[in-house]
Design a protein around this motif. Structure first.
Motif, PDB file in Angstrom:
ATOM      1  N   VAL A  54       0.841  -1.207   0.000  1.00  0.00           N
ATOM      2  CA  VAL A  54       0.000   0.000   0.000  1.00  0.00           C
ATOM      3  C   VAL A  54       0.875   1.255   0.000  1.00  0.00           C
ATOM      4  CG1 VAL A  54      -1.668   1.329   1.339  1.00  0.00           C
ATOM      5  CG2 VAL A  54      -1.930  -1.152   1.119  1.00  0.00           C
ATOM      6  N   GLY A  57       2.783   1.517  -3.401  1.00  0.00           N
ATOM      7  CA  GLY A  57       1.856   1.819  -4.484  1.00  0.00           C
ATOM      8  C   GLY A  57       1.359   3.250  -4.430  1.00  0.00           C
ATOM      9  N   LEU A  92      -1.354  -1.519  -6.211  1.00  0.00           N
ATOM     10  CA  LEU A  92      -2.576  -1.434  -5.416  1.00  0.00           C
ATOM     11  C   LEU A  92      -3.653  -2.389  -5.921  1.00  0.00           C
ATOM     12  CD1 LEU A  92      -2.734   2.455  -4.991  1.00  0.00           C
ATOM     13  CD2 LEU A  92      -1.976   0.758  -3.315  1.00  0.00           C
TER      14      LEU A  92
END
Length: 612
Positions: A54, A57, A92
């Motif tokens: 996360v 990304g 993601l």
């Protein structure tokens, strides 16, 4: 700051722009949180892999947006910006489907970041800044490419790279917060201004020196990585064209496809021929396997008895085949080999399917191992018109090969009725895989055990449809586990597997479920061979065996004796796992005499159950 410098600084990192005008106390909080985040990513790569995905990304998307809508109009800068955004979105999106692809995407981000740094090096600015930017770009590209070469370490490398970058950024933000709180604005005097100028010049010189030093470190690290990569690859076995099966192979199992003289060292009393032949795997799918056929130099007339040799663990990759390595057709690898050849016996040693020849390797999968061994004998019968193989066969095996030998005898009558197995001699056999698994897993975890576990789990998942790899491994560790099965214990690259296992073991275990439970546990039970074979058996092991606990061998003998299986056994004090089959072992004369008496139908002691 001059306007001409802002775009360059902005491109160095987009994230500082988000906090540039934040109050000092906010900077303190953000800096502390970011430092903790970076430390978590570095120290807990598997635990924090979702967080890493996360973070990376989102950072890539933000970086791309800042680059794309910044002041630079250079085409390469905009192309890199689009690449950042695409790669960040890919991280993601794929994160929600499978973490398996995350390391590859992160490696791409390293390459993109490297290209951006190289681009910045040619756009202007201080020389030291441009040199550092170029060195950092080269290092990122180098390690991004190396990450594809060694995908199991990609998670660790990228966790360190992105984690350290995060820590550095967090420390910078925190320092800005501290500076903002402590900053005072007293009226400056001409003397103070002159001193401040000298201080800035001195700081600029030392900063430039630091940049050059860091550049040297980065270049040296990248060069060292490439050198290490070349060294590791040079030590890996090479599977030559002999092992590539043709588009069409003979129908049926046990059919010879091709043969060739072995290029490796031969025993003193024999000649070695490699063969490629048809077989079947554990679930009856057509397969191809390779083997070594070792024949006496001057065989006596008449049909020759056969010794089936089943080798111990050499890894599970295609390149781990014994027939690909020197000395594996000598007395250092096959016990009592020279005596067997002097006696006029033919020794047939299968690699098992999936080693040498392509395919799934049946590691501790009984029917797959046994079919490879029996079919090697059938194919060897087609090898020479001047050499006839006798149906009289004795099966030998060590360790994993002991497991294979037991299964070879167990299925011989049904699978290859033309082969008459007179007896089975096994040294330190893995007779009961689930019992061994429970014994090994009951102790403290270690890196080598993690590697060996992958050698069992991956072949089972490739052979049996109900065994799913992801049910037993930690989230995000698939690439690590799979790559462990692609290296042989005799090649330098196995160090990568061990170091990777050590690295992630500090975070969490690679295997998240009980390996003796569920579908894998049931399949392990299916591959235990604890039933009587009905023919004479010889079982031996070292009393100091460090691989397979001797108590498992004693329990195996007790079980066989309780079920009425004639078994002669011996435990050798001071011998480890390998010593019983090496030259000058006290076991070798026992093995040879026992086998010779079986072939010549001479009476001998075949039952040692009363000696327990």
């Amino acid at each position: 700051m001059p306007a001409s410098r802002r775009p360059l600084v902005r491109r160095w990192n987009a994230l500082p722009a988000l906090t540039r005008n934040a109050p000092p106390r906010v900077l303190l909080i953000v800096g502390a949180v970011v430092v903790l985040l970076g430390a978590l990513i570095v120290s807990r790569p598997l635990t924090s892999i979702v967080l890493l995905g996360v973070y990376v990304g989102a950072s890539a998307v933000v970086m791309g947006v800042f680059e794309l809508f910044g002041r630079s109009t250079r085409w390469w800068a905009r192309a890199v910006a689009v690449a950042w955004i695409v790669a960040g979105v890919a991280v993601l999106v794929w994160l929600g489907r499978s973490l398996e692809l995350l390391p590859s995407v992160l490696a791409v981000l390293l390459v993109i970041g490297g290209l951006a740094s190289v681009g910045r090096a040619v756009t202007g600015g201080a020389i030291s800044v441009r040199v550092l930017s170029l060195a950092w770009g080269i290092a990122q590209i180098a390690f991004g490419v190396l990450s594809f070469t060694w995908p199991d370490v990609t998670v660790l490398v990228l966790a360190v790279v992105f984690g350290v970058r995060t820590i550095v950024f967090g420390v910078g933000v925190f320092a800005r917060g501290v500076g903002g709180i402590r900053r005072r604005r007293p009226r400056a005097t001409p003397f103070d201004a002159d001193r401040a100028v000298r201080r800035r010049r001195r700081r600029a010189r030392w900063t430039a020196v630091g940049r050059y030093a860091l550049s040297l470190v980065l270049v040296a690290t990248a060069a060292g990585g490439w050198w290490l990569n070349d060294w590791l690859h040079e030590g890996a076995p090479v599977v030559d064209a002999f092992y590539n099966p043709p588009a069409e192979v003979p129908s049926g199992h046990g059919r010879l496809i091709r043969s060739a003289a072995s290029p490796w060292r031969a025993p003193q009393n024999g000649d070695v021929t490699r063969i490629l032949y048809t077989t079947r795997d554990a679930v009856s799918r057509p397969a191809v396997a390779s083997a070594m056929v070792i024949t006496p130099k001057d065989p006596p007339p008449g049909p020759r008895p056969v010794i089936i040799w089943n080798h111990g663990t050499t890894g599970v990759a295609q390149g781990c085949a014994p027939s690909l390595r020197d000395s594996t057709a000598t007395r250092w690898a096959i016990p009592a080999l020279e005596q067997a050849l002097k006696a006029g016996w033919v020794v047939v040693a299968s690699d098992f399917s999936g080693q040498g020849a392509p395919g799934a390797y049946p590691y501790l999968i009984g029917k797959g191992e046994a079919r490879s061994s029996l079919d090697a004998v059938l194919a060897a019968a087609e090898l020479r018109s001047d050499l006839t193989l006798s149906p009289d066969t004795v099966v030998w095996g060590h360790s994993q090969g002991g497991h294979a030998a037991l299964w070879t005898t167990a299925i011989a009558d049904d699978y290859a009725p033309g082969i008459d197995v007179l007896g089975t001699a096994v040294v330190a056999p893995v007779a009961d895989p689930p019992a061994l698994a429970r014994e090994l897993l009951s102790g403290p975890p270690n890196a080598m055990l993690s590697v060996i576990t992958s050698w069992v789990l991956v072949p089972y998942s490739e052979t049996y449809a109900d065994v799913h790899l992801d049910d037993y491994i930690a989230e995000g560790s698939r690439s690590i586990v799979l790559e462990m099965t692609q290296r042989c214990p005799t090649e330098p690259g196995v160090v990568v597997s061990v170091l990777t296992a050590l690295g992630v073991s500090e975070d969490r275990p690679l295997y998240s479920a009980d390996l003796t439970d569920g579908a894998l546990g049931r399949r392990l039970e299916e591959n235990a061979m604890t039933e009587p074979l009905g023919t004479p058996m010889l079982v031996a092991w070292g009393a100091d065996d460090e691989v397979i606990p001797p108590k498992l061998q004693r329990e195996y003998i007790d079980k066989l004796c309780a079920e009425g299986q004639p078994v002669r056994w011996a435990s050798y004090a001071g011998y480890d796992h390998l010593r019983p089959i090496l030259p000058k072992s006290r076991f070798l004369p026992v093995l040879y005499d026992w086998t010779k008496n079986l072939i010549e139908r001479k009476p001998q002691v075949v039952d040692g159950c009363g000696l327990r």
